[in-house]
Structure formats: C-alpha cells, structure tokens
Design an enzyme around this catalytic site. Structure first.
Site, PDB file in Angstrom:
ATOM      1  N   PRO A  99       0.958  -1.333  -0.031  1.00 57.48           N
ATOM      2  CA  PRO A  99      -0.536   0.080  -0.108  1.00 57.48           C
ATOM      3  C   PRO A  99       0.795   0.790   0.481  1.00 57.48           C
ATOM      4  CG  PRO A  99      -0.104  -1.332   1.860  1.00 57.48           C
ATOM      5  CD  PRO A  99       0.824  -1.898   1.096  1.00 57.48           C
ATOM      6  N   GLY A 103       3.320   3.425   5.331  1.00 58.47           N
ATOM      7  CA  GLY A 103       4.998   3.134   5.778  1.00 58.47           C
ATOM      8  C   GLY A 103       5.477   1.128   6.073  1.00 58.47           C
ATOM      9  N   GLY A 105       7.157   1.402   3.470  1.00 63.06           N
ATOM     10  CA  GLY A 105       8.338   1.374   2.608  1.00 63.06           C
ATOM     11  C   GLY A 105       8.223   1.238   0.935  1.00 63.06           C
ATOM     12  N   ALA A 108      10.564   3.129  -1.150  1.00 58.86           N
ATOM     13  CA  ALA A 108      11.896   2.677  -0.830  1.00 58.86           C
ATOM     14  C   ALA A 108      12.050   1.403  -1.951  1.00 58.86           C
ATOM     15  CB  ALA A 108      12.489   1.935   0.263  1.00 58.86           C
ATOM     16  N   ASP A 149      14.842   2.676   5.325  1.00 58.76           N
ATOM     17  CA  ASP A 149      13.726   1.906   3.821  1.00 58.76           C
ATOM     18  C   ASP A 149      14.725   1.210   3.318  1.00 58.76           C
ATOM     19  OD1 ASP A 149      11.938   2.876   5.928  1.00 58.76           O
ATOM     20  OD2 ASP A 149       9.877   3.433   4.477  1.00 58.76           O
TER      21      ASP A 149
HETATM   22  O1  PMV Z   1       8.079   6.436   6.360  1.00 54.88           O
HETATM   23  P1  PMV Z   1       7.843   5.205   6.870  1.00 54.88           P
HETATM   24  O2  PMV Z   1       6.381   5.520   8.140  1.00 54.88           O
HETATM   25  O3  PMV Z   1       8.108   4.062   7.764  1.00 54.88           O
HETATM   26  O4  PMV Z   1       8.415   5.924   8.610  1.00 54.88           O
HETATM   27  C1  PMV Z   1       9.979   5.932   8.601  1.00 54.88           C
HETATM   28  C2  PMV Z   1      10.495   5.927   9.205  1.00 54.88           C
HETATM   29  C3  PMV Z   1      11.134   7.155   9.944  1.00 54.88           C
HETATM   30  O5  PMV Z   1      12.138   7.057  11.085  1.00 54.88           O
HETATM   31  C4  PMV Z   1      10.103   8.197  10.861  1.00 54.88           C
HETATM   32  C5  PMV Z   1      11.986   8.357   9.276  1.00 54.88           C
HETATM   33  C6  PMV Z   1      13.181   7.779   8.947  1.00 54.88           C
HETATM   34  O6  PMV Z   1      13.684   8.610   7.957  1.00 54.88           O
HETATM   35  O7  PMV Z   1      13.516   6.622   9.614  1.00 54.88           O
END
Ligand code: PMV
Length: 320
Positions: A99, A103, A105, A108, A149
């Site tokens: 999705p 969050g 990733g 990435a 990520d």
């Molecule tokens: O994008 P997300 O929801 O996977 O968040 C990444 C994690 C954070 O620690 C908030 C940001 C990072 O760059 O590590």
C-alpha cells in the site's frame, strides 16, 4: 533488453523517529514486494508507468517534471543508468503489492527495484550501489530519511540500523510469532511527521534526550529478544516503544484504537510502525492468536495484513 527486479516492503519493529537522530532501529523485510520491469528504448527519454498510481510520465532532458509523483523513480533510474553506462532511453513499469504512503516502505522498495532492474540491463548487481541510489531517491520523497527503508529493502531479513554506524543483520528466531499490520486508512506524510518531532525536540531538548536514550536501550533489548526468540519480551518492548512514540506526539486516536484492539484480542505487543499521524500499526502475536487479532482489527481498521518476515531482499527476477 529487458530486466525485472523486485524488492520487499518493510516494517519497523522498534526505533522509528529516534533513528533520525542517530539512535538504532530494527526493521524487517516483509513478504510483500514491488516489481519493476525495465526495457531499453531507442528514444533518449525515461518513461515511467505506475499501475497502482495509474500514472504515466515521460522525462526528457530539459523537460524534467520535478513535481511529478514519479520523479523519484526517474532519479533512481537515471542514476542507475549513469552507473551502468547505459546510453539508451528507458521504459519502466512498476507493480506493487504494497500500500502507498502507509509506512510499509513502498517508495524505497520501488526505488530499490528500479535501480536494480536498470543496473541489471548491463551490469551485475552490487547491493551497496543499489541501496545508495535508492537513498538519493528517498531524499526526494522524505525530507530527511534515515536510510533504513532502502537498506532493509535491499538486504532483506531483519537489521539493526543506525544512521552513523550503518547496519547489522539480526538472526531471526521468531518461529512461534506472526506480525499483523493494520491500516488506519488515514494518509500521513513522513516528512511532515519528522519535522514535527524535530520542532518538539528543539523546544524540549533536555526532556526528549532522556526519551531518546530510553529508546536506544530498548532497541538493544529488542534485538536480543529477536535473536533468542523471546516473543513475550519483544512484545513488551514494542508496547514501551509505543509509549515513547506517543510521548513525542506522533500518535492519533485511531492508531490508539487499533493498538488497544490488537492488545485486547491477544497480541503480545502493538505499536505504531513508521512515521505515525495515520498509517499503520504492527502487532506481534503468537501464531495461535493471529486469527483472533486479525478478526478484531478487521472490524476497526481499513485493511489488515497478516504478514511474515522475509529473508529475501532485492532480487533479479528475469533478464534477456
Ligand atoms: O515512512 P515511514 O512511515 O516508514 O517512516 C519512516 C521512519 C521514520 O523514522 C519516521 C523516518 C526515517 O527516515 O527513518
């Protein structure tokens, strides 16, 4: 020429946000993947097509649309093209089981798979190069990415990641456990959440320093728990980690609802995963309790994913 590469999404088990300031965090690769097909084409352009976003974009020298949601993919492809010494244009087709903006990733994973597919058109894959190209693309997506990520999506398995010290693989011994992820359905923006935390830290430095130190101690304990297979300890540490994330202001009511629902249904631990402000929670459960947790979450979450940690990182699926 054609090459297909895939890369996994991830879940952060402990340490998100604190990782931005140098605290280690633990991430695990999931069995949900993004697949990128790269072709060389005659015209000197990079054409990107995303099935999930239902978007097609052409990037031509002198006409690079930097505001396109597909721009980071162009950046990854272009850097990979330069690295591999490809002097053709490229067409990229992206398909994902992940999705978007939740969050897991996905951005990435797309950048990692893109860099890998393009490099594979001409050269062997070097994971370090793939990860560093994806990091450049991540810098466009998020203001100040920690790099966690792109690293986990490249290498797979579970890692202890720190911005300054790089990453270490963690041996996973969690045979009795499963991860259930639940989506609030509320979109969030990682860059905005990271900035919110930065401002809070600037105002209350002395107080937040203690929270960050606590997060650091917790992450090392969690790493041990994963290696010895202590599911109960890992769950408890995830619960404490959630408390710290609430303290730095990244939780919202809906995330709390999902977390308490998971815990009441039998999860050993449940917390925000990723940036917070919406997006996902992760619940750690004994396998025997997964169905109960999944059913309870299905009543209050927009989507529930019963997932497994995957050892497979970036992979070349096909080449001709
Ligand atoms: O994008 P997300 O929801 O996977 O968040 C990444 C994690 C954070 O620690 C908030 C940001 C990072 O760059 O590590």
């Amino acid at each position: 020429m054609k090459a297909i590469a895939s890369a996994p999404g991830k879940v952060i088990l402990v340490g998100e946000h604190f990782v931005v300031e140098g605290v280690p965090a633990i991430a695990a690769a999931l069995n949900l993947r993004t697949r990128v097909t790269a072709f060389t084409i005659q015209e000197n352009i990079i054409r990107v097509y995303s099935k999930d976003l239902r978007l097609k974009e052409i990037f031509r020298e002198g006409h690079i649309k930097k505001d396109s949601p597909l721009y980071p993919i162009f950046v990854a492809a272009n850097l990979a093209r330069e690295h591999a010494g490809i002097d053709h244009g490229l067409e990229l087709n992206i398909e994902s089981e992940l999705p978007l903006s939740a969050g897991m990733g996905s951005s990435a994973a797309v950048s990692v798979a893109t860099a890998a597919a393009v490099i594979a058109l001409k050269k062997n894959l070097e994971k370090e190069v793939v990860s560093s190209i994806a990091y450049e693309a991540e810098k466009i997506v998020h203001k100040k990415p920690s790099g966690i990520d792109n690293t986990i999506s490249t290498y797979g398995g579970a890692i202890l990641y720190s911005k300054n010290k790089g990453f270490e693989k963690i041996e996973i011994n969690l045979k009795d456990a499963a991860l259930v992820l639940a989506d609030t359905g509320i979109p969030r923006n990682t860059g905005v959440m990271v900035e919110k935390v930065r401002k809070l830290k600037a105002r209350y430095g002395a107080i937040l320093d203690l929270i960050y130190a606590s997060a650091e101690a917790l992450v090392y304990e969690a790493s041990k728990a994963i290696e010895v297979g202590d599911v109960k300890a890992l769950g408890e540490l995830m619960n404490i980690n959630h408390g710290l994330l609430s303290a730095i202001g990244v939780s919202i009511g809906k995330l709390e609802e999902l977390i308490y629902t998971a815990r009441q249904a039998g999860a050993v631990g449940a917390k925000i995963t990723g940036a917070g402000g919406g997006g996902l929670i992760v619940a750690l459960c004994y396998k025997k309790d997964v169905e109960k947790v999944e059913n309870a979450l299905s009543r209050v979450a927009q989507r529930v994913y019963v997932t497994a940690i995957s050892k497979k990182g970036v992979a070349l699926e096909h080449k001709n």
